[in-house]
Design a protein around this motif. Structure first.
Motif, PDB file in Angstrom:
ATOM      1  N   PHE A  83      32.920  15.435 -14.753  1.00  0.00           N
ATOM      2  CA  PHE A  83      32.032  14.511 -15.477  1.00  0.00           C
ATOM      3  C   PHE A  83      32.565  14.226 -16.884  1.00  0.00           C
ATOM      4  O   PHE A  83      32.436  13.101 -17.384  1.00  0.00           O
ATOM      5  CB  PHE A  83      30.618  15.092 -15.548  1.00  0.00           C
ATOM      6  N   LEU A  86      35.132  11.594 -16.648  1.00  0.00           N
ATOM      7  CA  LEU A  86      34.488  10.296 -16.466  1.00  0.00           C
ATOM      8  C   LEU A  86      34.028   9.723 -17.804  1.00  0.00           C
ATOM      9  O   LEU A  86      34.033   8.498 -18.010  1.00  0.00           O
ATOM     10  CB  LEU A  86      33.285  10.409 -15.527  1.00  0.00           C
ATOM     11  N   ALA A  87      33.611  10.610 -18.715  1.00  0.00           N
ATOM     12  CA  ALA A  87      33.136  10.166 -20.026  1.00  0.00           C
ATOM     13  C   ALA A  87      34.290   9.747 -20.933  1.00  0.00           C
ATOM     14  O   ALA A  87      34.129   8.872 -21.789  1.00  0.00           O
ATOM     15  CB  ALA A  87      32.333  11.287 -20.688  1.00  0.00           C
ATOM     16  N   SER A  91      35.816   2.962 -18.231  1.00  0.00           N
ATOM     17  CA  SER A  91      34.927   2.850 -17.071  1.00  0.00           C
ATOM     18  C   SER A  91      35.551   2.072 -15.919  1.00  0.00           C
ATOM     19  O   SER A  91      35.177   2.254 -14.759  1.00  0.00           O
ATOM     20  CB  SER A  91      33.607   2.188 -17.485  1.00  0.00           C
ATOM     21  N   GLN A 115      25.527  12.856 -15.203  1.00  0.00           N
ATOM     22  CA  GLN A 115      26.273  11.786 -15.884  1.00  0.00           C
ATOM     23  C   GLN A 115      25.720  11.569 -17.287  1.00  0.00           C
ATOM     24  O   GLN A 115      26.478  11.414 -18.251  1.00  0.00           O
ATOM     25  CB  GLN A 115      26.190  10.487 -15.085  1.00  0.00           C
ATOM     26  N   VAL A 120      28.475  10.046 -20.014  1.00  0.00           N
ATOM     27  CA  VAL A 120      29.222   8.984 -19.339  1.00  0.00           C
ATOM     28  C   VAL A 120      28.601   7.663 -19.777  1.00  0.00           C
ATOM     29  O   VAL A 120      27.461   7.363 -19.421  1.00  0.00           O
ATOM     30  CB  VAL A 120      29.160   9.138 -17.809  1.00  0.00           C
ATOM     31  N   PRO A 123      27.582   4.784 -16.515  1.00  0.00           N
ATOM     32  CA  PRO A 123      27.477   5.667 -15.338  1.00  0.00           C
ATOM     33  C   PRO A 123      27.970   4.990 -14.066  1.00  0.00           C
ATOM     34  O   PRO A 123      27.732   3.796 -13.833  1.00  0.00           O
ATOM     35  CB  PRO A 123      25.979   5.968 -15.255  1.00  0.00           C
TER      36      PRO A 123
END
Length: 536
Positions: A83, A86-87, A91, A115, A120, A123
């Motif tokens: 996660f 992802l942040a 994106s 998320q 994130v 998301p």
């Protein structure tokens, strides 16, 4: 460097968006660690209602749930690190976050909360993957519950993607019952989405082999329930099917043409829906098929031992030729085995047990119960695309099968006290094939596809040679004292190569087997897989 900079600024950092996939239990572990750290109880032990209540309350709030002081195991750290990545990354690098083994609404809400907690900024869309039979049955109710939650309805903005798994559903219930439950689940999910005004996209988690939902693309799409595609769908393409379908430019173009043509045809000329009496018969046969499948695969005490002796499953798991570990857990039986090695092992022996087991018992019971069911089954085959494709794919598998190879493996690899069990399975194989031909109205396998029949006939001698070579190689890997006394005659031309053997053949120096055995096994596995053409 300037050229690279211009390319990145023009096209972005990534050309293809990457999906993220994680099992639901791993998210449960993280949330359980959080709730226990906060001293509010054990998330794992909470009921589904309490989980949803807590998750929605936290999603509606703004307070952070944990900091750097959260105790982390390696597994929890791995999930949170994902996660965090992802942040950190743009994106546009990512597509969907897929939850394997999803069972309930809380599985989806848990990912949404994680998320947010890991910051994130945009998301990922969360896609539940329903795999086991019970989870497929519960999927419509789970999605209805999510769509009824205002927070979630606002989050998805009228669009939802749902993935359905062909591999594990087939592994746990058999191909017949899994195919029928997948069909019904799609119908019900479509109705739920329509009720709540949500645009639903089905994501088909198909493998390359029939046991994992594979088959001709055009037929597979046209056999789906009416209104479940609506101009868009997603599918997975795995194994050697990637090369066969997309390996060259003209193959890629033709494959995409098939997808587009079938998707358009499905929308403009929807397949017929099954009649009520067909549904009732399918429900009855699915119960019988599942009962026989599970009585052999999960309840027969001799099965696991037989499976591991008669197939190269153990060797596959020990050699570095799989994309993932062959088991979800190091210990355990068939339940812990991943669907790919489960199907792959039976495909190597050309017995294909996960594909056909259960069909024969279902047909036999239906016909014996009422003779009129035989005519009904024949009518279903002629007029209902889903049923016809299901039968045709199994018929194709029988055409590729050879119970004689399974018998050879039994003689060489299986202990004598299990021979009778292997014989009973082969008798079941022949009985199922006979019922299948009668329902399709065929005298011979692939009667309706002479082109494929001829192709398989041409490949048969080569695949059979590889099967025999594999059986004897397995014998030698498992019994180092075993020696083959009879060797084939080699002409003088090949007996005296112009180069030393060590210059022609590069053996794996790290193999735990005798020199050359692992290399031989891998070559036979690849050759048989190429000959079968749908093993991924």
């Amino acid at each position: 460097m300037l050229q690279i900079t211009m390319q990145v600024s023009t096209f972005g950092l990534s050309l293809v968006k990457l999906d993220i996939r994680q099992e639901s239990d791993r998210h449960t572990d993280v949330l359980d660690a959080i709730t226990q750290h906060l001293e509010i109880g054990s998330y794992r032990e909470w009921s589904e209602e309490k989980r949803q209540e807590w998750l929605l309350a936290e999603l509606s709030g703004k307070r952070p749930l944990f900091g750097s002081d959260l105790p982390k195991t390696e597994e929890i750290k791995d999930v949170l690190d994902t996660f965090n990545v992802l942040a950190e990354l743009p994106s546009d690098c990512f597509g969907a976050y897929i939850i394997s083994m999803a069972t309930s609404p809380s599985d989806v809400l848990a990912v949404e909360l994680l998320q947010r907690e890991c910051h994130v900024k945009q998301p990922l869309r969360v896609v539940p993957l329903f795999e086991k039979l019970a989870d497929l049955e519960a999927a419509p109710a789970a999605m209805a519950r999510l769509f009824s939650v205002d927070w979630y309805k606002n989050r998805i903005n009228g669009k939802q993607e749902v993935m359905i798994g062909y591999s594990d559903s087939g592994k746990y219930a058999g191909r017949f019952s899994a195919a029928w439950q997948l069909y019904k689940a799609q119908e019900e999910l479509k109705n739920v989405a329509k009720e709540y005004g949500v645009k639903l996209v089905m994501f088909h988690g198909r493998g390359g082999t029939v046991g994992r939902g594979g088959g001709p693309t055009h037929l597979a799409i046209l056999s789906q329930p009416a209104e479940t595609i609506q101009g868009s769908l997603r599918v997975t393409v795995q194994g050697e099917v990637i090369e066969q379908s997309f390996g060259e430019e003209h193959l890629c173009f033709r494959t995409l043409q098939r997808f587009c043509a079938a998707t358009l045809e499905h929308g403009m000329n929807p397949p017929i829906s099954p009649r009520p009496e067909w549904r009732a018969l399918m429900d009855q046969m699915a119960i019988v098929a599942t009962e026989q499948y599970r009585s052999i695969v999960f309840k027969e005490p001799r099965f696991v031992e037989y499976f591991r002796l008669a197939t190269p499953e153990l060797e596959y798991g020990r050699m570095n030729i799989g994309s993932r570990p062959s088991k979800r857990k190091p210990s355990g039986g068939i339940e812990s085995l991943r669907a790919i090695p489960w199907i792959f092992a039976w495909t190597q022996t050309r017995f294909h047990l996960p594909v056909w087991l259960g069909f024969g018992a279902a047909f036999k019971q239906a016909i014996q119960k009422d003779s009129k069911n035989f005519q009904m089954l024949q009518e279903m085959y002629k007029t209902w695309p889903f049923f016809r494709v299901t039968i045709d794919l199994v018929e194709m598998v029988f055409a590729k099968g050879d119970p004689g190879i399974a018998a050879l493996n039994d003689k060489l690899l299986v202990s004598e006290d299990l021979w009778s069990f292997g014989e009973s399975l082969r008798a079941n194989y022949e009985e199922t094939k006979d019922y299948l031909l009668k329902i399709a109205g065929h005298k011979d396998l692939l009667e309706g596809d002479p082109y494929l029949k001829q192709r398989l006939k041409l490949r048969d001698s080569y695949i059979t040679t590889l099967n025999v070579c594999q059986a004897y190689t397995l014998k030698r890997t498992r019994d180092p004292n075993y020696h083959v006394t009879l060797r084939p005659h080699i002409s003088k031309e090949y007996a005296e190569p112009s180069k030393p053997a060590d210059e022609l053949i590069h053996l794996n120096p790290t193999s735990e087997y005798a020199p050359g055995l692992e290399d031989t096994l891998i070559l036979t596995m690849k050759g048989i897989a190429a000959g079968m053409q749908n093993t991924g």
